[in-house]
Motif scaffolding. Structure first.
Motif, mmCIF file in Angstrom:
data_model
loop_
_atom_site.group_PDB
_atom_site.id
_atom_site.type_symbol
_atom_site.label_atom_id
_atom_site.label_comp_id
_atom_site.label_asym_id
_atom_site.label_seq_id
_atom_site.Cartn_x
_atom_site.Cartn_y
_atom_site.Cartn_z
ATOM 1 N N UNK A 127 0.824 -1.206 0.000
ATOM 2 C CA UNK A 127 0.000 0.000 0.000
ATOM 3 C C UNK A 127 0.860 1.260 0.000
ATOM 4 N N UNK A 128 1.727 1.392 0.984
ATOM 5 C CA UNK A 128 2.574 2.579 1.060
ATOM 6 C C UNK A 128 3.735 2.345 2.005
ATOM 7 N N UNK A 129 4.886 2.892 1.659
ATOM 8 C CA UNK A 129 5.942 3.037 2.661
ATOM 9 C C UNK A 129 5.548 4.202 3.557
ATOM 10 N N UNK A 130 5.966 4.160 4.784
ATOM 11 C CA UNK A 130 5.662 5.209 5.754
ATOM 12 C C UNK A 130 6.913 5.977 6.142
ATOM 13 N N UNK A 131 7.996 5.257 6.398
ATOM 14 C CA UNK A 131 9.223 5.894 6.859
ATOM 15 C C UNK A 131 10.401 4.977 6.586
ATOM 16 N N UNK A 132 11.574 5.552 6.625
ATOM 17 C CA UNK A 132 12.802 4.766 6.532
ATOM 18 C C UNK A 132 13.693 5.125 7.715
ATOM 19 N N UNK A 133 14.513 4.172 8.099
ATOM 20 C CA UNK A 133 15.419 4.392 9.218
ATOM 21 C C UNK A 133 16.639 3.500 9.036
ATOM 22 N N UNK A 134 17.834 4.036 9.206
ATOM 23 C CA UNK A 134 19.005 3.180 9.079
ATOM 24 C C UNK A 134 19.074 2.180 10.221
ATOM 25 N N UNK A 135 19.540 0.996 9.919
ATOM 26 C CA UNK A 135 19.858 0.067 10.996
ATOM 27 C C UNK A 135 21.184 0.499 11.623
ATOM 28 N N UNK A 136 21.545 -0.159 12.688
ATOM 29 C CA UNK A 136 22.757 0.261 13.395
ATOM 30 C C UNK A 136 23.438 -0.925 14.040
ATOM 31 N N UNK A 137 24.702 -0.747 14.321
ATOM 32 C CA UNK A 137 25.444 -1.674 15.177
ATOM 33 C C UNK A 137 25.515 -1.008 16.540
ATOM 34 N N UNK A 138 24.901 -1.651 17.516
ATOM 35 C CA UNK A 138 24.819 -1.109 18.871
ATOM 36 C C UNK A 138 25.614 -2.018 19.796
#
Length: 328
Positions: A127-138
């Motif tokens: 339907x739709x993308x809403x947001x993007x966010x980078x993954x991380x090494x924590x």
């Protein structure tokens, strides 16, 4: 696990059959051009509460409730790396009232032996993308170092483990270990992000490959350390944290999208109406603030653009899982 592969359910099949036969009073596309819900909408998050997926879904659902003047309920249905909640939507009637909020891990479900190659994405309508966010090494803040090369050197000399909350993070953890010749790094699976963060705080876990939402407050408080993010540019929410490429891990791109899916067979005008409403919700300052707090960037799209995002990530993740097969 035989029940896992039964798509679609008898209930959904009956609904489609009745609709096709004209038994239902109004077919789902009859008034779709001006579609809006007239009763409660359920937005299924197939992961436990507390992570970035859940936080982003709730921000959007709250605003959609106000726009539509109907309740939009977020339902957390965790388990089986997101498969149980995903099946809940696959089996639902394609009428716009049951939606799925998912992340790229859905693209790896077809590689699980229990599904025997069945691809849940083909049973859904993007339907739709809403947001993007980078993954991380924590990493745990109980260790003194603050750079990726120092972490690598530490893991060459000491036992280390890496946490993952879903399949895509598991693949990234194995890739990291392979890229730096760290065969003794143990990859530990968790049910959700919250217990991962808890073990990072206590020092029971060396590092984790996950989203940044749940870790950001603890990172800012000095209780965990977001070592690098995995986008092409530094995350706006974490401008002082270098990218993995800046830190020497060149082949490390990994950006999570959060997206809405509907059951397969949902009429295109209904899917477009939901996408339009979601885009309008994304203009609300409270939604934008919630996304910023979660470390996410708004990315509201048409169904076609979201489909293209899925296609590109499917190719990228498929190549990775061939190198690092999922462990059942």
């Amino acid at each position: 696990m035989h029940k896992t592969t039964r798509f679609p359910s008898a209930r959904r099949a009956l609904w489609l059959a009745l609709s096709a036969a004209g038994v239902l009073a109004v077919s789902p596309g009859a008034h779709a051009a001006g579609w809006a819900p007239t009763r409660q909408v359920t937005l299924v998050v197939p992961y436990n509460a507390g992570g970035g997926t859940d936080a982003t879904a709730r921000a959007v659902a709250n605003q959609l409730s106000m726009q539509w003047k109907q309740p939009v309920i977020v339902e957390n249905v965790g388990g089986a790396d997101g498969l149980i909640g995903t099946r809940r939507v696959i089996d639902a009637a394609p009428d716009g009232y049951t939606l799925l909020f998912q992340v790229p891990s859905i693209l790896l479900m077809k590689y699980q032996r229990s599904l025997r190659g069945i691809d849940p994405v083909t049973r859904l309508t993007p339907v739709t993308a809403v947001a993007t966010s980078p993954t991380a090494l924590i990493m745990t803040a109980t260790l003194p170092f603050k750079t990726l090369p120092e972490l690598i050197a530490h893991c060459r000399a000491h036992p280390c483990n890496a946490g993952s909350g879903e399949n895509s993070s598991k693949v990234r953890a194995h890739k990291f270990a392979a890229d730096y010749n760290l065969p003794d790094v143990a990859v530990v699976s968790y049910k959700g992000t919250s217990p991962i963060v808890g073990d990072l705080v206590s020092g029971n876990l060396t590092m984790a490959f996950t989203g940044i939402t749940a870790a950001m407050p603890l990172h800012k408080a000095g209780r965990v350390r977001i070592l690098v993010t995995n986008g092409n540019e530094r995350a706006k929410a974490l401008p002082d944290v270098p990218t993995s490429k800046e830190s020497g891990w060149a082949d490390s791109y990994s950006v999570t999208w959060y997206g809405v899916f509907a059951p397969k067979g949902t009429p295109a005008p209904i899917a477009q109406a939901i996408a339009d409403a979601t885009r309008e919700a994304g203009k609300n300052p409270q939604v934008l603030e919630a996304l910023a707090v979660a470390g996410a960037e708004p990315a509201f799209t048409s169904p076609a653009v979201f489909q293209d995002m899925i296609r590109k990530d499917d190719a990228r993740l498929g190549a990775l899982v061939k190198r690092f097969p999922l462990e059942e």
